[in-house]
Design a protein around this motif. Structure first.
Motif, short mmCIF file in Angstrom:
data_model
loop_
_atom_site.label_atom_id
_atom_site.label_comp_id
_atom_site.label_asym_id
_atom_site.label_seq_id
_atom_site.Cartn_x
_atom_site.Cartn_y
_atom_site.Cartn_z
N ASP A 89 -17.83 7.28 -62.98
CA ASP A 89 -17.49 6.00 -61.77
C ASP A 89 -18.24 5.05 -62.34
O ASP A 89 -19.30 4.74 -61.98
N PRO A 90 -17.68 3.68 -62.85
CA PRO A 90 -18.38 2.74 -63.23
C PRO A 90 -19.04 1.73 -62.13
O PRO A 90 -19.96 0.95 -62.28
N SER A 91 -18.64 2.26 -60.91
CA SER A 91 -19.28 1.52 -59.74
C SER A 91 -20.62 2.21 -59.55
O SER A 91 -21.60 1.58 -58.74
N ALA A 113 -20.22 -9.08 -63.97
CA ALA A 113 -20.45 -8.08 -62.93
C ALA A 113 -21.85 -7.50 -63.05
O ALA A 113 -22.45 -7.33 -64.15
N GLN A 114 -22.26 -6.92 -61.97
CA GLN A 114 -23.64 -6.46 -61.82
C GLN A 114 -23.65 -5.08 -62.20
O GLN A 114 -22.48 -4.39 -62.14
N ASP A 115 -24.55 -4.63 -63.09
CA ASP A 115 -24.62 -3.10 -63.38
C ASP A 115 -24.62 -2.28 -62.23
O ASP A 115 -25.10 -2.58 -61.19
N ALA A 116 -24.13 -1.36 -62.23
CA ALA A 116 -24.43 -0.12 -61.34
C ALA A 116 -26.01 0.26 -61.13
O ALA A 116 -26.66 -0.13 -62.00
N ALA A 117 -26.32 0.97 -60.06
CA ALA A 117 -27.57 1.05 -59.59
C ALA A 117 -28.21 2.23 -60.63
O ALA A 117 -29.52 2.44 -61.38
N ILE A 118 -27.42 2.92 -61.48
CA ILE A 118 -27.70 4.26 -62.22
C ILE A 118 -27.12 3.83 -63.78
O ILE A 118 -26.12 3.24 -63.81
#
Length: 71
Positions: free
Chosen positions: A54-56, A2-7
């Motif tokens: 929120d992990p997204s 999975a790609q990391d969130a922007a933050i």
């Protein structure tokens, strides 16, 4: 993978605090959730308090989320 969130809230440093980045840009060193929220507000995310768990949106790396003590 999975790609990391922007933050990203990076692992606690040996001196305490966690580096906070948005899309790779360093916003600052946070010593509390209030610091993270201020950095995100300055980056244009006024409803940031709703994003912290929120992990997204936010990836907490190393250590427990919301823990800013020295590693």
């Amino acid at each position: 993978m999975a790609q990391d969130a922007a933050i990203v809230v990076h692992p606690p440093l040996g001196t305490g605090g966690r580096r906070v980045t948005v899309r790779g840009e360093i916003l600052g060193l946070a010593h509390s959730d209030a610091d993270v929220l201020e950095f995100l507000r300055r980056a244009g995310l006024p409803d940031a308090e709703m994003l912290l768990d929120d992990p997204s949106f936010v990836t907490w790396r190393g250590g427990r989320a919301h823990d800013y003590e020295a590693a």
